[in-house]
Write a protein that holds these residues in place. Structure first.
Motif, mmCIF file in Angstrom:
data_model
loop_
_atom_site.group_PDB
_atom_site.id
_atom_site.type_symbol
_atom_site.label_atom_id
_atom_site.label_comp_id
_atom_site.label_asym_id
_atom_site.label_seq_id
_atom_site.Cartn_x
_atom_site.Cartn_y
_atom_site.Cartn_z
ATOM 1 N N ASN A 188 0.832 -1.207 0.000
ATOM 2 C CA ASN A 188 0.000 0.000 0.000
ATOM 3 C C ASN A 188 0.867 1.257 0.000
ATOM 4 O OD1 ASN A 188 0.493 -0.324 3.063
ATOM 5 N ND2 ASN A 188 -0.599 1.638 2.954
ATOM 6 N N GLY A 189 0.297 2.327 -0.518
ATOM 7 C CA GLY A 189 0.945 3.628 -0.510
ATOM 8 C C GLY A 189 -0.101 4.703 -0.289
ATOM 9 N N GLU A 190 0.283 5.801 0.370
ATOM 10 C CA GLU A 190 -0.684 6.846 0.674
ATOM 11 C C GLU A 190 -0.019 8.205 0.752
ATOM 12 O OE1 GLU A 190 -2.115 5.180 4.341
ATOM 13 O OE2 GLU A 190 -0.900 6.553 5.553
ATOM 14 N N TYR A 191 -0.862 9.243 0.642
ATOM 15 C CA TYR A 191 -0.387 10.624 0.728
ATOM 16 C C TYR A 191 -1.338 11.395 1.636
ATOM 17 C CZ TYR A 191 1.686 15.064 -0.707
ATOM 18 O OH TYR A 191 2.350 16.263 -0.709
ATOM 19 N N HIS A 192 -0.760 12.227 2.515
ATOM 20 C CA HIS A 192 -1.546 13.034 3.448
ATOM 21 C C HIS A 192 -1.336 14.513 3.156
ATOM 22 C CE1 HIS A 192 -2.193 9.475 6.007
ATOM 23 N NE2 HIS A 192 -0.921 9.200 5.782
ATOM 24 N N ILE A 193 -2.408 15.265 3.194
ATOM 25 C CA ILE A 193 -2.355 16.714 3.042
ATOM 26 C C ILE A 193 -2.688 17.344 4.392
ATOM 27 C CG2 ILE A 193 -3.320 18.725 1.864
ATOM 28 C CD1 ILE A 193 -4.013 16.897 -0.470
ATOM 29 N N SER A 194 -1.723 18.102 4.940
ATOM 30 C CA SER A 194 -1.913 18.724 6.245
ATOM 31 C C SER A 194 -0.899 19.850 6.395
ATOM 32 C CB SER A 194 -1.770 17.687 7.357
ATOM 33 O OG SER A 194 -2.157 18.217 8.612
ATOM 34 N N GLU A 195 -0.656 20.291 7.630
ATOM 35 C CA GLU A 195 0.361 21.319 7.865
ATOM 36 C C GLU A 195 1.724 20.846 7.380
ATOM 37 O OE1 GLU A 195 0.265 22.428 11.953
ATOM 38 O OE2 GLU A 195 -1.708 23.361 11.827
ATOM 39 N N PHE A 196 2.031 19.601 7.605
ATOM 40 C CA PHE A 196 3.169 18.933 6.978
ATOM 41 C C PHE A 196 2.595 17.831 6.099
ATOM 42 C CE2 PHE A 196 5.609 20.985 10.237
ATOM 43 C CZ PHE A 196 6.907 21.048 9.752
ATOM 44 N N ASP A 197 2.652 17.983 4.784
ATOM 45 C CA ASP A 197 2.249 16.881 3.918
ATOM 46 C C ASP A 197 3.163 15.689 4.167
ATOM 47 O OD1 ASP A 197 0.423 18.632 2.932
ATOM 48 O OD2 ASP A 197 1.234 18.726 0.902
ATOM 49 N N ALA A 198 2.634 14.490 3.990
ATOM 50 C CA ALA A 198 3.423 13.288 4.260
ATOM 51 C C ALA A 198 3.014 12.193 3.287
ATOM 52 C CB ALA A 198 3.221 12.814 5.697
ATOM 53 N N PHE A 199 3.937 11.257 3.071
ATOM 54 C CA PHE A 199 3.606 10.074 2.285
ATOM 55 C C PHE A 199 4.168 8.844 2.979
ATOM 56 C CE2 PHE A 199 7.690 11.456 0.616
ATOM 57 C CZ PHE A 199 8.415 10.276 0.485
ATOM 58 N N SER A 200 3.638 7.683 2.603
ATOM 59 C CA SER A 200 4.030 6.452 3.283
ATOM 60 C C SER A 200 3.875 5.263 2.347
ATOM 61 C CB SER A 200 3.166 6.253 4.535
ATOM 62 O OG SER A 200 3.505 5.047 5.198
ATOM 63 N N VAL A 201 4.709 4.268 2.559
ATOM 64 C CA VAL A 201 4.638 3.006 1.837
ATOM 65 C C VAL A 201 4.662 1.875 2.869
ATOM 66 C CG1 VAL A 201 5.762 1.473 0.188
ATOM 67 C CG2 VAL A 201 5.756 3.943 -0.216
ATOM 68 N N GLY A 202 3.795 0.879 2.662
ATOM 69 C CA GLY A 202 3.754 -0.264 3.565
ATOM 70 C C GLY A 202 3.859 -1.575 2.813
ATOM 71 N N VAL A 203 4.684 -2.462 3.321
ATOM 72 C CA VAL A 203 4.772 -3.837 2.818
ATOM 73 C C VAL A 203 4.097 -4.713 3.880
ATOM 74 C CG1 VAL A 203 6.279 -5.717 2.127
ATOM 75 C CG2 VAL A 203 6.887 -3.352 1.559
ATOM 76 N N ASN A 204 3.035 -5.406 3.473
ATOM 77 C CA ASN A 204 2.175 -6.088 4.427
ATOM 78 C C ASN A 204 2.069 -7.575 4.113
ATOM 79 O OD1 ASN A 204 1.083 -3.295 5.293
ATOM 80 N ND2 ASN A 204 0.492 -3.406 3.137
ATOM 81 N N PHE A 205 1.953 -8.361 5.181
ATOM 82 C CA PHE A 205 1.760 -9.801 5.054
ATOM 83 C C PHE A 205 0.587 -10.168 5.969
ATOM 84 C CE2 PHE A 205 6.182 -8.799 4.384
ATOM 85 C CZ PHE A 205 6.446 -9.441 3.189
ATOM 86 N N GLY A 206 -0.436 -10.810 5.365
ATOM 87 C CA GLY A 206 -1.629 -11.037 6.187
ATOM 88 C C GLY A 206 -2.436 -12.258 5.768
ATOM 89 N N PHE A 207 -3.419 -12.526 6.593
ATOM 90 C CA PHE A 207 -4.345 -13.638 6.371
ATOM 91 C C PHE A 207 -5.760 -13.099 6.520
ATOM 92 C CE2 PHE A 207 -6.934 -17.088 8.241
ATOM 93 C CZ PHE A 207 -6.936 -17.953 7.157
#
Length: 338
Positions: free
Chosen positions: A318-337
């Motif tokens: 997953n990947g995401e972007y946030h708009i706020s006072e400090f914009d931010a982005f993130s990437v996640g590598v996930n393993f699930g059931f």
């Protein structure tokens, strides 16, 4: 990693600068002046960290069923704007500090910026023999330059479905510790899927949920060997606590989904300069200052989020972007059931 650690423990470039006696002179000008400068200098850095450490708390509004789990490795970063690299310093607000040249109000570097060219100030202090004296020193540089525009953070995260539309989450940064630096971060959250509580929830094309999450970060930096100032037990300590309140919405497709939401971040970072510091006042006189000061910064901001999640069996990305006072982005590598 080292730069991130120094952010979280009071950004020690303030103390371990090119001229290590600068803090000695600044404290000679008075604790109030030193505290005022430190607060303005550090606030953009600690605020950026609080935004960075609150990214990627969710990657879907659809909570996991009873017994479903997901383990994630998350990398976040806040974006540093030009306004975050400087602050307006008005020497009229200081008791014993003046700029060597130029007007009384100037833009100077925060912990995220750089003074280019260098900026010098004149500090006035009282000598018991010679009376009022002045000394000149260079204002501290930040850890960044024109090319440094990110405040990174990272964490391990786990999520488990409890059934009835409830999912519990936890995140942890493995404790980092060496001779001088210690850093620790952890957090917990609860996500509630509202659509699962509605009639015919299977027919809804999207999921809607709410999330509440708490994150704590603390760190310390031993200055005894590096401060360049006589004294004992010199150290920097930081304590940061944040809350995230988030509404989330996402599609419910088998492989590829979009998600987003509206959230609110509230947090406070407190940084303390502790220990004994022997500050010189002229040639023959000195004073010992114990636990000179504390500074703090607060975050209270709305943020918008947009992201995607790709699910390929046990593996998810997953990947995401946030708009706020400090914009931010993130990437996640996930393993699930499930």
């Amino acid at each position: 990693m080292k730069k991130l650690i120094l952010f979280t423990v009071f950004c020690s470039s303030f103390l371990v600068s090119k001229a290590q006696n600068d803090i000695d002179v600044l404290l000679s000008a008075g604790v109030d002046d030193a505290q005022r400068f430190a607060n303005d200098y550090l606030a953009p850095g600690t605020n950026g960290v609080m935004h960075s450490m609150n990214a990627n708390w969710f990657n879907s509004a659809k909570v996991k069923p009873l017994g479903g789990f997901e383990i994630s490795l998350v990398a976040n970063a806040s974006l540093v704007g030009d306004d975050d690299k400087v602050f307006s310093m008005n020497t009229a607000d200081y008791n014993n500090v003046q700029f060597v040249s130029g007007p009384s109000t100037q833009n100077v570097a925060t912990v995220l910026g750089e003074n280019d060219p260098s900026i010098f100030v004149e500090v006035e202090y009282d000598d018991p023999i010679f009376g009022s004296q002045t000394a000149e020193f260079e204002l501290p540089q930040g850890i960044g330059d024109e090319s440094y525009n990110l405040i990174p953070s990272g964490t391990l995260q786990a999520a488990v479905g409890l059934g009835s539309g409830i999912e519990v989450k936890a995140r942890y940064f493995p404790k980092y510790e060496n001779d001088d630096v210690a850093l620790n971060m952890y957090g917990a959250g609860l996500q509630f899927e509202f659509t699962e509580w509605l009639p015919a929830d299977k027919l809804w094309p999207v999921a809607l949920s709410g999330l509440v999450a708490y994150t704590h970060l603390d760190g310390s930096y031993d200055l005894t060997e590096s401060s360049g100032i006589d004294g004992e037990n010199q150290r920097l300590e930081n304590n940061t606590n944040t809350w995230l309140f988030q509404l989330a919405v996402s599609t419910k497709l088998p492989v590829f989904n979009l998600y987003g939401g509206l959230g609110y971040i509230s947090g406070k970072a407190e940084s303390d300069l502790l220990g004994d510091y022997v500050v010189t006042n002229g040639i023959v006189s000195s004073d010992t200052i114990t636990d000179p000061f504390s500074v703090s910064s607060d975050v209270s901001a709305v943020r918008g989020t947009l992201g995607f999640k790709l699910k390929l069996g046990f593996f998810r990305l997953n990947g995401e972007y946030h708009i706020s006072e400090f914009d931010a982005f993130s990437v996640g590598v996930n393993f699930g059931f499930r």
